[in-house]
Write a protein that holds these residues in place. Structure first.
Motif, PDB file in Angstrom:
ATOM      1  N   HIS A  34       0.845  -1.197   0.000  1.00 36.33           N
ATOM      2  CA  HIS A  34       0.000   0.000   0.000  1.00 36.33           C
ATOM      3  C   HIS A  34       0.879   1.246   0.000  1.00 36.33           C
ATOM      4  CE1 HIS A  34      -2.797   3.034   1.510  1.00 36.33           C
ATOM      5  NE2 HIS A  34      -3.728   2.282   0.915  1.00 36.33           N
ATOM      6  N   ASP A  35       0.398   2.305  -0.637  1.00 40.19           N
ATOM      7  CA  ASP A  35       1.170   3.550  -0.727  1.00 40.19           C
ATOM      8  C   ASP A  35       1.532   4.121   0.641  1.00 40.19           C
ATOM      9  OD1 ASP A  35       1.154   3.402  -3.476  1.00 40.19           O
ATOM     10  OD2 ASP A  35      -0.444   4.885  -3.738  1.00 40.19           O
ATOM     11  N   LYS A  49       6.891   2.596   1.877  1.00 45.11           N
ATOM     12  CA  LYS A  49       6.878   1.841   0.627  1.00 45.11           C
ATOM     13  C   LYS A  49       7.995   2.317  -0.297  1.00 45.11           C
ATOM     14  CE  LYS A  49       4.004   1.018  -3.463  1.00 45.11           C
ATOM     15  NZ  LYS A  49       2.656   1.126  -4.020  1.00 45.11           N
ATOM     16  N   TRP A 107      -2.316  -7.322   6.146  1.00 47.26           N
ATOM     17  CA  TRP A 107      -2.900  -7.217   4.812  1.00 47.26           C
ATOM     18  C   TRP A 107      -4.287  -6.619   4.964  1.00 47.26           C
ATOM     19  CZ3 TRP A 107      -0.389  -8.627   0.339  1.00 47.26           C
ATOM     20  CH2 TRP A 107       0.744  -9.427   0.455  1.00 47.26           C
ATOM     21  N   LYS A 108      -4.653  -5.699   4.069  1.00 46.27           N
ATOM     22  CA  LYS A 108      -5.978  -5.076   4.126  1.00 46.27           C
ATOM     23  C   LYS A 108      -6.616  -5.116   2.747  1.00 46.27           C
ATOM     24  CE  LYS A 108      -8.281  -0.784   5.639  1.00 46.27           C
ATOM     25  NZ  LYS A 108      -9.544  -1.391   5.547  1.00 46.27           N
ATOM     26  N   PHE A 110      -8.772  -3.679  -0.228  1.00 48.31           N
ATOM     27  CA  PHE A 110      -9.118  -2.413  -0.866  1.00 48.31           C
ATOM     28  C   PHE A 110      -9.876  -2.726  -2.147  1.00 48.31           C
ATOM     29  CE2 PHE A 110      -5.358  -1.515   1.644  1.00 48.31           C
ATOM     30  CZ  PHE A 110      -5.718  -0.349   2.295  1.00 48.31           C
ATOM     31  N   LYS A 115      -3.601  -5.568  -0.002  1.00 50.79           N
ATOM     32  CA  LYS A 115      -2.263  -4.980   0.054  1.00 50.79           C
ATOM     33  C   LYS A 115      -1.712  -4.997   1.470  1.00 50.79           C
ATOM     34  CE  LYS A 115      -3.332  -1.873  -3.732  1.00 50.79           C
ATOM     35  NZ  LYS A 115      -2.297  -1.844  -4.717  1.00 50.79           N
ATOM     36  N   VAL A 117      -0.267  -3.225   4.507  1.00 54.96           N
ATOM     37  CA  VAL A 117      -0.329  -1.864   5.048  1.00 54.96           C
ATOM     38  C   VAL A 117       0.689  -1.639   6.163  1.00 54.96           C
ATOM     39  CG1 VAL A 117      -2.717  -1.449   4.379  1.00 54.96           C
ATOM     40  CG2 VAL A 117      -2.216  -2.430   6.629  1.00 54.96           C
TER      41      VAL A 117
END
Length: 125
Positions: A34-35, A49, A107-108, A110, A115, A117
């Motif tokens: 994730h960004d 990241k 992990w989440k 979206f 992704k 996190v």
């Protein structure tokens, strides 16, 4: 892509992550992380990241062997928490290393996939 959080989907994402790390596949890592990722390295440093991706872009980290062993996997609504141990060997800044680590990764789910996190890693004996 089916992005429901199931044990199989998380393990599939983990396997994609292992392959991306071993291959230094920046495109795959970019998709899996994730960004707004925050990760605590075994040194205690917190990275983002972009810092993680830069490690691969500049060739500082090259992983030759990666042997994970999953310990726990909990799914909590739209998030999964996984703990594992991993034996790694390769080179960091051209200096060979071989070490064992314990990781926790979050992990989440979206709209565009599942992704990482956040997470943390520590060296183990």
């Amino acid at each position: 892509m089916d992005n429901r959080l199931t044990e199989n989907n998380i393990l599939e994402q983990e396997n994609k992550l292992y392959s991306a790390i071993k291959d230094g596949n920046i495109t795959a890592l970019d998709q899996l992380l994730h960004d707004d990722l925050l990760f605590i390295l075994p040194s205690g440093e917190t990275i983002t990241k972009e810092i993680d991706l830069d490690t691969y872009r500049d060739g500082a980290l090259k992983v030759d062997e990666l042997l994970p062993e999953i310990e726990n996997l909990n799914i909590i609504d739209d998030m999964a928490v996984i703990t594992l141990t991993m034996k790694l060997n390769g080179k960091f800044n051209d200096v060979p290393f071989e070490a064992n680590y314990r990781y926790i990764r979050f992990w989440k789910k979206f709209g565009d996939g599942i992704k990482v996190v956040g997470g943390s890693g520590i060296a183990t004996v």
